[in-house]
Design an enzyme around this catalytic site. Structure first.
Site, short mmCIF file in Angstrom:
data_model
loop_
_atom_site.label_atom_id
_atom_site.label_comp_id
_atom_site.label_asym_id
_atom_site.label_seq_id
_atom_site.Cartn_x
_atom_site.Cartn_y
_atom_site.Cartn_z
CB SER A 1 5.03 -26.22 1.77
OG SER A 1 4.10 -26.47 2.78
CG HIS B 1 0.91 -22.97 1.64
ND1 HIS B 1 0.67 -24.25 1.17
CD2 HIS B 1 2.03 -23.05 2.41
CE1 HIS B 1 1.60 -25.06 1.65
NE2 HIS B 1 2.43 -24.37 2.39
N GLY C 1 8.60 -26.77 5.84
CA GLY C 1 9.62 -26.56 4.81
C GLY C 1 9.48 -27.51 3.64
CG ASP D 1 -1.51 -25.19 -1.22
OD1 ASP D 1 -0.92 -24.13 -1.56
OD2 ASP D 1 -1.18 -25.86 -0.24
CB SER E 1 -1.06 -29.13 -0.03
OG SER E 1 -1.86 -28.14 0.59
#
Length: 377
Positions: free
Chosen positions: A331, A221, A329, A249, A346
């Site tokens: 991720s 993402h 942040g 993801d 994720s």
């Protein structure tokens, strides 16, 4: 990245100097190497409520349990009902549907529990759920070996909503279902551009997961295939070579010359930078830690595997659920169990002030999807 490289080079340099001294002066036998750094033990104390000695004992027990898991699964055969690490005993527990398989599994060093449904039957029940479109009040679902059922997580305030009740009724028609309440719906952990030690694409900040030969893996993402990536210093770093979200993801970023990969996960000063030695999968119940560019180094436990997470953007499958907190942040950042890579961050719910839960996409699936080789020592 600079910190990680320095740590790696320092390890190599010290090894070289020891060789030179040994040729002239006999050295005493080195002291036994600790099972974990003081920083890692401190993080487990903070996030798991363990003493340093309890944390060391747990890490040792989890390593032994992970080694037993694969052979125990094979020994149980069609009677295999799932497995998990039990912190109270420090042992792996293997569920079986046939008493005849218990003695063989126990001989391998695992405890057993007799259950009604096999793991294969539960996986089929979950696969049927994966074909349904879930309402926003359903957070996700996963096979839970402890309850020998498929657990459907619903947002507590939405539990009586007609669409949620209808989804649960359809789920129950397809197999053994347990309904569990969760505080909030999951969300992804991308963030706008701010300072730190991240990577950037467009106006989004995310975190590097793990180095692979030719680049690194991260969350899907965070960027689409073809999107340019800037490094922590703002300079051109690479390009998304592949990306999948929702459904999955994960993503693969190929890096430009001037950047290089190292088998290191940043400890952010909380602990020494961690070397990556492989990607052996940790069992449910094992301790696990995460590194990200916002909340840095955090620890918790593996709560569930193969969970379908129902984000607002769409469902993501085959995720691992943890009790580790995270924030915007983080991720794409690294999940580690000991020195073994587990996956990339994720999303989740909550934060690192009040607590929460976070999901990661398992690393081995990402490596297989793009034909990548994890950079290890």
């Amino acid at each position: 990245m600079r910190t990680a490289v320095a740590a790696l080079l320092l390890t190599v340099g010290l090894g070289a100097s020891h060789v030179g001294v040994a040729s002239a002066v006999p050295l005493p036998e080195p002291a036994p190497e600790p099972s974990a750094s003081a920083g890692l033990l401190d993080a487990m104390r903070r996030d798991l409520g363990l003493t340093a000695s309890q944390a060391e004992e747990r890490l040792s027990a989890e390593k032994a349990a992970a080694a037993v898991d694969k052979t125990a699964r094979q020994a149980a055969g069609d009677a295999y009902g799932g497995s998990w690490f039990e912190p109270s005993t420090g042992r792996l527990v293997v569920a079986v549907t046939d008493r005849a398989e218990e003695s063989e599994v126990r001989a391998l060093g695992a405890d057993t529990r007799l259950v009604r449904h096999s793991a294969a039957a539960l996986d089929r029940a979950k696969a049927r759920l994966d074909t349904l479109r879930a309402p926003a009040g359903v957070a996700g679902w996963h096979v839970d070996p402890r309850t020998n059922s498929v657990v459907v997580s619903v947002v507590r305030t939405e539990r009586e909503a007609p669409a949620v009740r209808a989804f649960v009724d359809r789920a129950r028609a397809g197999g053994p279902i347990t309904v569990a309440a969760t505080a909030q719906a999951p969300r992804t952990y991308a963030a706008g551009t701010v300072g730190g030690d991240p990577y950037y694409t467009g106006n989004v900040r995310c975190s590097i997961g793990f180095s692979v030969h030719g680049g690194f893996v991260t969350a899907g993402h965070c960027g689409q295939a073809g999107a340019a990536v800037r490094g922590w210093d703002g300079s051109a770093m690479g390009t998304f070579q592949g990306s999948s979200f929702p459904g999955n993801d994960y993503a693969y970023v190929g890096i430009h010359s001037g950047w290089w990969t190292v088998p290191v996960v940043l400890g952010w000063g909380s602990i020494p930078d961690q070397l990556v030695r492989g990607s052996a999968e940790a069992p449910v119940g094992a301790s696990i830690c995460r590194s990200g560019s916002t909340t840095h180094w955090r620890c918790g436990t593996v709560l569930a595997k193969n969970e379908t997470v129902n984000y607002s953007q769409g469902a993501v499958y085959q995720m691992t659920k943890t009790s580790v907190c995270a924030e915007g942040g983080d991720s794409g950042g690294s999940f580690l169990s000991g020195d073994q890579a587990q996956g990339v961050t994720s999303g989740g719910w909550g934060n690192c002030s009040s607590g929460g839960q976070t999901w990661f996409q398992p690393i081995n699936e990402i490596l297989g999807r793009y034909g990548l080789t994890l950079h290890t020592v």
